[in-house]
Write a protein that holds these residues in place. Structure first.
Motif, mmCIF file in Angstrom:
data_model
loop_
_atom_site.group_PDB
_atom_site.id
_atom_site.type_symbol
_atom_site.label_atom_id
_atom_site.label_comp_id
_atom_site.label_asym_id
_atom_site.label_seq_id
_atom_site.Cartn_x
_atom_site.Cartn_y
_atom_site.Cartn_z
ATOM 1 N N ARG A 88 0.810 -1.220 0.000
ATOM 2 C CA ARG A 88 0.000 0.000 0.000
ATOM 3 C C ARG A 88 0.843 1.271 0.000
ATOM 4 N NH1 ARG A 88 -5.268 -0.699 0.646
ATOM 5 N NH2 ARG A 88 -5.599 1.340 1.600
ATOM 6 N N SER A 89 2.135 1.135 -0.209
ATOM 7 C CA SER A 89 3.000 2.314 -0.214
ATOM 8 C C SER A 89 4.241 2.033 -1.043
ATOM 9 C CB SER A 89 3.388 2.701 1.220
ATOM 10 O OG SER A 89 4.152 1.679 1.806
ATOM 11 N N ARG A 111 7.120 9.744 -2.664
ATOM 12 C CA ARG A 111 6.510 8.557 -2.073
ATOM 13 C C ARG A 111 5.007 8.671 -2.138
ATOM 14 N NH1 ARG A 111 5.391 9.282 4.218
ATOM 15 N NH2 ARG A 111 4.655 7.159 3.982
ATOM 16 N N ASN A 113 1.332 6.707 -0.262
ATOM 17 C CA ASN A 113 0.811 5.789 0.745
ATOM 18 C C ASN A 113 -0.692 5.741 0.565
ATOM 19 O OD1 ASN A 113 -0.046 4.463 3.112
ATOM 20 N ND2 ASN A 113 1.743 5.213 4.226
ATOM 21 N N SER A 122 -3.565 8.482 3.716
ATOM 22 C CA SER A 122 -3.224 8.324 2.298
ATOM 23 C C SER A 122 -2.745 9.657 1.727
ATOM 24 C CB SER A 122 -4.412 7.798 1.503
ATOM 25 O OG SER A 122 -5.467 8.719 1.526
ATOM 26 N N GLU A 124 0.538 11.650 -0.915
ATOM 27 C CA GLU A 124 1.841 11.566 -1.568
ATOM 28 C C GLU A 124 2.676 12.781 -1.209
ATOM 29 O OE1 GLU A 124 0.498 11.126 -5.561
ATOM 30 O OE2 GLU A 124 0.263 13.269 -5.863
ATOM 31 N N TRP A 138 -1.771 15.220 1.798
ATOM 32 C CA TRP A 138 -2.216 14.097 2.621
ATOM 33 C C TRP A 138 -3.684 14.207 3.006
ATOM 34 C CZ3 TRP A 138 0.938 10.194 2.560
ATOM 35 C CH2 TRP A 138 2.294 10.440 2.295
ATOM 36 N N VAL A 177 10.901 9.329 4.477
ATOM 37 C CA VAL A 177 9.593 8.838 4.939
ATOM 38 C C VAL A 177 9.357 9.248 6.388
ATOM 39 C CG1 VAL A 177 8.287 6.740 5.502
ATOM 40 C CG2 VAL A 177 9.431 6.941 3.286
ATOM 41 N N ASP A 181 6.328 11.612 7.604
ATOM 42 C CA ASP A 181 5.341 11.162 8.589
ATOM 43 C C ASP A 181 5.273 12.103 9.784
ATOM 44 O OD1 ASP A 181 4.671 9.013 7.002
ATOM 45 O OD2 ASP A 181 5.840 7.543 8.147
#
Length: 191
Positions: A88-89, A111, A113, A122, A124, A138, A177, A181
């Motif tokens: 999923r990512s 990236r 997700n 979810s 990018e 996001w 990443v 996050d």
């Protein structure tokens, strides 16, 4: 007889997958009109470049740990990119030849997700390592309202040292990443 037929089909598909994955790319990276080789060595988990202007001596990345089967290399307009996808990512790392340093340089990462089943988390993001600009798009899910909410576009500076192919490992995308996050989580708590 059916078992033998299934075994043959399985072997054929396995061999076909290995034959048709793009593990070798040809492109003039160093602008000398001679095509250079970009290889993804799956056995040793390394990216290898052989530049004609450097006598085709192998320039190798560090060993790339924890890769998925859906990883590889592909050409881009000005160079090539390495990708690593999971369920999923996934992420992409873009490389280009630096004419001043005569080295293959990591110039950007992106990236995506797909988040959880409700698509919470979810989105990018990308970072341009030449301008040091991070951009993230996001989505979060509001459980009380039962709807998806787009977080405002995140634009932040992203500073890191220059990374050339010989220094590249999964550390760079992992750091990206983690940064992504952390920034996203801070924005979610503000909303």
């Amino acid at each position: 007889m059916n078992t033998l037929r299934l075994l043959f089909i399985f072997c054929f598909l396995t061999i076909s997958k290995k034959c048709y994955t793009q593990d070798l790319l040809l492109k003039d990276l160093d602008n000398d009109t001679i095509k250079d080789e970009i290889l993804f060595d799956r056995k040793n988990s390394q990216i290898i470049c052989k530049l004609s202007s450097q006598n085709s001596l192998p320039i190798k990345s560090k060993k790339l740990d924890d890769l998925n089967d859906a990883s590889g290399i592909e050409l881009t307009k000005n160079g090539f990119q390495f990708y690593n996808h999971s369920m999923r990512s996934g992420y992409y790392c873009q490389f280009r030849y630096n004419t001043t340093q005569n080295k293959i340089e990591l110039i950007g990462m992106s990236r995506y997700n797909d988040g959880n089943a409700a698509q919470d988390g979810s989105g990018e993001s990308s970072v341009n390592l030449l301008t040091h600009q991070y951009i993230g798009e996001w989505i979060r899910v509001d459980l009380k309202l039962k709807k998806r909410i787009k977080i405002p576009t995140i634009k932040k500076p992203y500073t890191t040292n220059k990374v050339y192919l010989q220094q590249f490992s999964v550390k760079q995308p992992d750091d990206f990443v983690e940064f992504c996050d952390n920034i996203r989580n801070k924005m979610v708590h503000r909303i």
